[in-house]
Design a protein around this motif. Structure first.
Motif, mmCIF file in Angstrom:
data_model
loop_
_atom_site.group_PDB
_atom_site.id
_atom_site.type_symbol
_atom_site.label_atom_id
_atom_site.label_comp_id
_atom_site.label_asym_id
_atom_site.label_seq_id
_atom_site.Cartn_x
_atom_site.Cartn_y
_atom_site.Cartn_z
ATOM 1 N N ASP A 154 27.404 10.904 -15.365
ATOM 2 C CA ASP A 154 27.424 11.719 -14.149
ATOM 3 C C ASP A 154 27.835 10.838 -12.978
ATOM 4 O O ASP A 154 27.089 10.666 -12.012
ATOM 5 N N ALA A 155 29.023 10.268 -13.097
ATOM 6 C CA ALA A 155 29.504 9.318 -12.089
ATOM 7 C C ALA A 155 30.900 9.730 -11.637
ATOM 8 O O ALA A 155 31.232 10.918 -11.639
ATOM 9 N N ASP A 156 31.717 8.754 -11.248
ATOM 10 C CA ASP A 156 33.071 9.048 -10.777
ATOM 11 C C ASP A 156 33.896 9.688 -11.884
ATOM 12 O O ASP A 156 34.013 9.154 -12.979
ATOM 13 N N LYS A 157 34.454 10.840 -11.591
ATOM 14 C CA LYS A 157 35.120 11.650 -12.618
ATOM 15 C C LYS A 157 36.357 10.965 -13.186
ATOM 16 O O LYS A 157 36.697 11.146 -14.354
ATOM 17 N N SER A 158 37.019 10.166 -12.376
ATOM 18 C CA SER A 158 38.248 9.512 -12.827
ATOM 19 C C SER A 158 38.000 8.533 -13.966
ATOM 20 O O SER A 158 38.928 8.176 -14.701
#
Length: 213
Positions: free
Chosen positions: A135-139
């Motif tokens: 659940d962090a940076d989507k990239s």
């Protein structure tokens, strides 16, 4: 992010076990004091994570993206007595808040917070995790997955949050939108990976459930 009618959502929450007093306080304080409180897992998703963790009874959990610690505390509720949870976040400004609520919840001996870039931290970890929550940076979703999947034990469960991205994954991308494109690539990667089985649950903003075969 909300796909259900408000009345139906209220009904769902009313028929879901309540969050603890500590989680309720953390929920309130996040909304009052922290930017982008919609990033918080919240009641329904938090109870879902807790429920799944209690079923799995993991020895070791990895969370990528701590935010204010709500989801970490939820998952820790299902840890084995001597189990551990490692949570990683790049935002050092929230570290004191996270650690204070981990202590209030009684998980100081089981939850370890690492502050830094997850892409640098993950390769240094023992990857024998039974449960992983991304659940962090989507990239970097696909990159996190690639760093972990080969070394996870058979039967390990990965959960990726926000995979519906407020419905944008089914809309035509009219302008450059790196996050939406990254999530569409990630969802396809999981669907096409014969090393795993998966179910995309339309809970809140979408939870991709992945089990390593």
């Amino acid at each position: 992010m909300e796909f259900l009618d408000e009345k139906l959502e209220d009904y769902v929450n009313a028929h879901t076990s309540p969050e603890s007093e500590i989680l309720s306080e953390l929920n309130r304080q996040t909304h009052i004091n922290v930017l982008q409180p919609r990033m918080l897992s919240g009641h329904l998703q938090g109870r879902t994570l807790s429920f799944l963790s209690k079923i799995i009874q993991p020895q070791r959990i990895l969370e990528i993206g701590t935010y204010t610690g709500y989801s970490a505390i939820c998952m820790a509720e299902g840890l084995k007595e001597n189990g551990e949870l490692i949570t990683i976040d790049v935002n050092y400004e929230l570290e004191d808040m996270v650690k204070s609520y981990i202590e209030k919840a009684g998980f100081s001996d089981q939850i370890e917070m690492k502050v830094g870039n997850a892409m640098d931290i993950i390769p240094k970890l023992d990857k024998n995790f039974n449960l992983v929550f991304i659940d962090a940076d989507k990239s970097n979703y696909s990159n996190y997955y690639d760093l972990l999947i080969d070394d996870l034990p058979k039967g390990a469960i990965l959960i990726a949050d926000n995979v519906l991205w407020s419905g944008k994954v089914v809309e035509e991308i009219k302008k450059k939108d790196k996050d939406t494109e990254a999530l569409k690539i990630f969802n396809k990667k999981i669907q096409d990976d014969d090393r795993v089985e998966n179910v995309l649950l339309p809970i809140r903003d979408g939870l991709m459930m992945i089990r390593k075969k």
